[in-house]
Write a protein that holds these residues in place. Sequence first.
Motif, PDB file in Angstrom:
ATOM      1  N   GLU A  81     -20.208   0.224  10.740  1.00  0.00           N
ATOM      2  CA  GLU A  81     -19.366  -0.737  10.024  1.00  0.00           C
ATOM      3  C   GLU A  81     -19.003  -0.104   8.677  1.00  0.00           C
ATOM      4  O   GLU A  81     -19.881   0.391   7.967  1.00  0.00           O
ATOM      5  CB  GLU A  81     -20.170  -2.014   9.810  1.00  0.00           C
ATOM      6  N   SER A 156     -22.221  -8.070  19.713  1.00  0.00           N
ATOM      7  CA  SER A 156     -20.978  -8.736  19.337  1.00  0.00           C
ATOM      8  C   SER A 156     -19.977  -8.786  20.495  1.00  0.00           C
ATOM      9  O   SER A 156     -18.785  -8.855  20.280  1.00  0.00           O
ATOM     10  CB  SER A 156     -20.344  -8.025  18.139  1.00  0.00           C
ATOM     11  N   LEU A 197     -22.134 -14.583   6.621  1.00  0.00           N
ATOM     12  CA  LEU A 197     -21.520 -13.282   6.352  1.00  0.00           C
ATOM     13  C   LEU A 197     -22.519 -12.248   5.853  1.00  0.00           C
ATOM     14  O   LEU A 197     -22.281 -11.046   5.997  1.00  0.00           O
ATOM     15  CB  LEU A 197     -20.380 -13.428   5.335  1.00  0.00           C
ATOM     16  N   TYR A 199     -24.997 -11.299   7.100  1.00  0.00           N
ATOM     17  CA  TYR A 199     -25.477 -10.492   8.224  1.00  0.00           C
ATOM     18  C   TYR A 199     -24.762  -9.145   8.256  1.00  0.00           C
ATOM     19  O   TYR A 199     -25.289  -8.160   8.736  1.00  0.00           O
ATOM     20  CB  TYR A 199     -25.240 -11.239   9.541  1.00  0.00           C
ATOM     21  N   SER A 200     -23.537  -9.127   7.723  1.00  0.00           N
ATOM     22  CA  SER A 200     -22.725  -7.916   7.734  1.00  0.00           C
ATOM     23  C   SER A 200     -22.931  -7.118   6.460  1.00  0.00           C
ATOM     24  O   SER A 200     -22.802  -7.637   5.350  1.00  0.00           O
ATOM     25  CB  SER A 200     -21.246  -8.285   7.881  1.00  0.00           C
ATOM     26  N   ARG A 204     -21.565  -8.065   2.627  1.00  0.00           N
ATOM     27  CA  ARG A 204     -22.478  -8.083   1.470  1.00  0.00           C
ATOM     28  C   ARG A 204     -21.909  -7.214   0.352  1.00  0.00           C
ATOM     29  O   ARG A 204     -21.984  -7.571  -0.824  1.00  0.00           O
ATOM     30  CB  ARG A 204     -23.865  -7.586   1.877  1.00  0.00           C
ATOM     31  N   VAL A 232     -15.425 -11.193  10.899  1.00  0.00           N
ATOM     32  CA  VAL A 232     -16.006 -12.507  10.587  1.00  0.00           C
ATOM     33  C   VAL A 232     -16.625 -13.116  11.842  1.00  0.00           C
ATOM     34  O   VAL A 232     -17.758 -13.612  11.822  1.00  0.00           O
ATOM     35  CB  VAL A 232     -14.944 -13.449   9.991  1.00  0.00           C
ATOM     36  N   ASP A 234     -17.675 -11.586  14.475  1.00  0.00           N
ATOM     37  CA  ASP A 234     -18.883 -10.811  14.811  1.00  0.00           C
ATOM     38  C   ASP A 234     -20.101 -11.336  14.052  1.00  0.00           C
ATOM     39  O   ASP A 234     -21.205 -11.400  14.599  1.00  0.00           O
ATOM     40  CB  ASP A 234     -18.681  -9.324  14.471  1.00  0.00           C
ATOM     41  N   CYS A 235     -19.898 -11.689  12.781  1.00  0.00           N
ATOM     42  CA  CYS A 235     -21.009 -12.198  11.978  1.00  0.00           C
ATOM     43  C   CYS A 235     -21.571 -13.486  12.575  1.00  0.00           C
ATOM     44  O   CYS A 235     -22.792 -13.659  12.664  1.00  0.00           O
ATOM     45  CB  CYS A 235     -20.555 -12.461  10.545  1.00  0.00           C
ATOM     46  N   TYR A 236     -20.706 -14.394  12.995  1.00  0.00           N
ATOM     47  CA  TYR A 236     -21.160 -15.660  13.567  1.00  0.00           C
ATOM     48  C   TYR A 236     -21.843 -15.432  14.913  1.00  0.00           C
ATOM     49  O   TYR A 236     -22.829 -16.097  15.244  1.00  0.00           O
ATOM     50  CB  TYR A 236     -19.985 -16.625  13.727  1.00  0.00           C
ATOM     51  N   LYS A 238     -23.556 -12.790  15.813  1.00  0.00           N
ATOM     52  CA  LYS A 238     -24.836 -12.093  15.677  1.00  0.00           C
ATOM     53  C   LYS A 238     -25.847 -12.812  14.781  1.00  0.00           C
ATOM     54  O   LYS A 238     -27.035 -12.535  14.847  1.00  0.00           O
ATOM     55  CB  LYS A 238     -24.581 -10.688  15.122  1.00  0.00           C
ATOM     56  N   SER A 239     -25.383 -13.759  13.960  1.00  0.00           N
ATOM     57  CA  SER A 239     -26.280 -14.388  12.992  1.00  0.00           C
ATOM     58  C   SER A 239     -27.236 -15.378  13.667  1.00  0.00           C
ATOM     59  O   SER A 239     -26.833 -16.160  14.540  1.00  0.00           O
ATOM     60  CB  SER A 239     -25.464 -15.121  11.923  1.00  0.00           C
TER      61      SER A 239
END
Length: 265
Positions: A81, A156, A197, A199-200, A204, A232, A234-236, A238-239
Motif C-alpha cells: 500500500e 480484501s 481507516l 487499519y490502513s 494513518r 476505503v 478495503d479498510c471496512y 478488513k477492519s
Amino acid sequence: MAKITSHGNTVISPLVQTLNYTVENFPHQCRFPHNEHFFVQGGFQLNGMEGCIRFYPRGYSTDDENWLTLYMGLESKIDVEIYINLEVNIITLIENHEVIVLFQQFQLLFTPGFMWNAVKVVPTKAVLKRMLLPDGGFKVRFVLRTHTHNIDRRLSTPIESTRNKIKELLLQDPAQQRFDVAFVIDGRLFFAHKRILVYSFAFRAIMSDWSDYGEPIIQLPYVRPQVFEDLVIDCYVKSNRFCKKCFSVRKSKDSICCEIISWRR
C-alpha cells in the motif's frame, strides 16, 4: 530528440527521497508542431519498484493544454500500500546562485499494478518567462515522502455483494452513520470513520499529515476517486471494528453489534 538528465537519487531517510532532473533546451520542447501531448521522461526507483516521471510542456490532455503537467507512474507490488506526498521545486539561477521559484505539494495514492496520476504544476508561459536556467534548461527537484506498508490482499477480496453494501453504507446520511472524517476527491465528498481507516497504513499517514491543520474535511486534489474509494472499502472489509453481518461500526473490536435469533416453528 528531447533530452532529460537525472542528477542522481539522494536518499535522506528510508521514506524520503530527492530526485533531480534537468530538461535541456526547454523552449524547444514547448514549440509546435510536436506530436499531441508531447513529453520527456525520466526514471527512478522507489523501494525496489520502478517509477517514471514525465514532463508535458503543453499539457497531458486538452483540459490542461498550455500547462506544464507532471505525470508520475509506478509499477507497484501487489502486496504493498503506497501513499506519496510529493513536493515539487523548480530551480533557477539568480546571480549564479540556485533559488527555488516554485514550490508545490501534491498527494498521490497507488494501488497494485501500474498506477499513474497527472497533475498541473504551472502555466507553460510562466516557465518560459522566469523559470529557466541561463542556457534554456529547465531544472526540477522532487522530494518524495513515501509511506509504504506490506498488506495481505487476500483479506480484501470478499464477494462483490459485500463490497456493494459497504459502498451503499458510505453514501448514507453522515449524521445517521456518525461519520467523523470527510475527504474531498476531485469534487466528490467521501465520508468515513476514523476508527476504521486507521487499519490502513496510508490513511494513518494522510490523517497524520493533516492533523496540524485541524480541518474537518481533508482535501486530496490529486487522488483519483476510484482508487480512493477502493482503498476505503478495503479498510471496512478488513477492519475488526466493522461487522459484515449487520454492516455496522462497532464501538470496540470486542463489542457485540448483532444477534442471530433462532426460533422454532
